[in-house]
Design a protein around this motif. Structure first.
Motif, short mmCIF file in Angstrom:
data_model
loop_
_atom_site.label_atom_id
_atom_site.label_comp_id
_atom_site.label_asym_id
_atom_site.label_seq_id
_atom_site.Cartn_x
_atom_site.Cartn_y
_atom_site.Cartn_z
N GLY A 251 -10.74 -6.34 -3.88
CA GLY A 251 -10.17 -6.99 -2.69
C GLY A 251 -9.85 -8.45 -2.90
O GLY A 251 -9.27 -9.09 -2.03
N ASN A 255 -9.57 -12.78 -0.44
CA ASN A 255 -9.11 -11.56 0.22
C ASN A 255 -7.64 -11.32 -0.09
O ASN A 255 -6.91 -10.74 0.72
N GLU A 258 -6.69 -7.63 0.00
CA GLU A 258 -7.25 -6.85 1.10
C GLU A 258 -6.20 -5.88 1.63
O GLU A 258 -5.05 -6.23 1.85
#
Length: 305
Positions: A251, A255, A258
């Motif tokens: 991830g 992020n 993500e």
């Protein structure tokens, strides 16, 4: 001549073996159907209900309305996940179909070694996303794979740091995903090419059509069912991609990679926001349904003609 009622009554009924053959498949399939109803559709309904509660670490069954859905759309990470899904999904589908169609056209030329090349192209599809992500993580790691190899060969100015670059990391997921699924698209398009009537192509050649015109005006339009099937399958795989991202980038960095699937897992199991995670799962389910339902409807409509 009418049959006598006595003769009709005297006829033997279905043999017990015929009845057993009729009942046995239902008995064998009943446990699987029951398990699917409970562990698939039952848990889907359970997740939908949890998205309308205030569940955190443990489920809470008090219905409170759309609060979790509202909170979901206030999370900055959710918008990052949607943006990444648009980038990953769009490139994943387009590049997979482009590479798959190109490979299928090349193999359709009856080249030597087709029996060897076809399994080689299909082999990545036999691997799990975990294996694919791990292999590409090693290959793209600046300290282990491609970078280090190129430097050892004397190309010291070579730099490929996408895996640790927040702006480029999502494209490493695209590369790994395309490597795995392009062979699947190739197989679908190759089956479609082999199913085209050769007389149509011969007639076009006799009319003086160039190979480019034949493929653009005849072959590719006839591959519409294969294109539609590829889009549906690849879209479904892109939406639910979790293990590939976790194995390749986790991830990250930060992020940067993500996706809705990783967002759902992190909010449900690590951030103790079960209701928000359930709401994101509902959005993913609606997205999959938006892709699948038109396809199923068109298939049923064509069969009903």
């Amino acid at each position: 001549m009418a049959h006598s009622p006595k003769l009709a009554l005297a006829r033997p009924g279905p043999h017990w073996r015929d009845r057993l053959q009729e009942i046995l498949p239902r008995v064998v399939l009943a446990p699987s159907c029951a398990a699917i109803l409970v562990f698939v559709y039952g848990f889907i309904l359970w997740t939908i209900y949890l998205s309308f509660t205030n569940s955190r670490l443990m489920p809470v069954y008090e219905f409170i309305g759309f609060d979790a859905h509202i909170r979901l759309w206030t999370q900055q990470n959710w918008y990052v996940a949607i943006k990444n899904l648009a980038i990953f999904g769009g490139l994943y589908i387009v590049v997979c179909m482009g590479v798959g169609l190109t490979l299928a056209i090349l193999l359709d030329q009856k080249i030597r070694g087709e029996g060897v090349l076809r399994p080689i192209y299909l082999y990545p599809m036999a691997l799990s996303f975990i294996v694919t992500g791990t292999a590409w993580k090693w290959f793209l790691n600046p300290g282990l794979g491609l970078d280090r190899t190129m430097h050892a060969w004397g190309f010291t100015s070579f730099n490929f740091d996408w895996l640790v670059n927040p702006d480029m990391a999502i494209y490493t997921v695209v590369i790994a995903g395309v490597w795995q699924a392009a062979g699947f698209c190739m197989a679908m398009f190759l089956a479609g090419l082999r199913g085209i009537d050769g007389e149509i192509l011969k007639a076009a050649q006799m009319d003086g059509a160039s190979p480019y015109a034949i493929y653009r005006r005849i072959v590719i339009p006839l591959l519409r069912p294969a294109f539609l099937s590829a889009v549906i399958v690849l879209s479904h795989m892109a939406i639910k991609s979790y293990d590939l991202v976790i194995a390749l980038t986790g991830g990250g960095p930060g992020n940067a990679t993500e996706l809705p699937s990783t967002f759902m897992y992190s909010y449900t199991f690590t951030r103790n926001q079960m209701a928000v995670g359930s709401a994101s799962a509902v959005i993913m389910l609606m997205t999959v349904a938006a892709v699948m339902i038109p396809y199923i409807y068109s298939e049923l409509r064509e069969r009903g003609r």
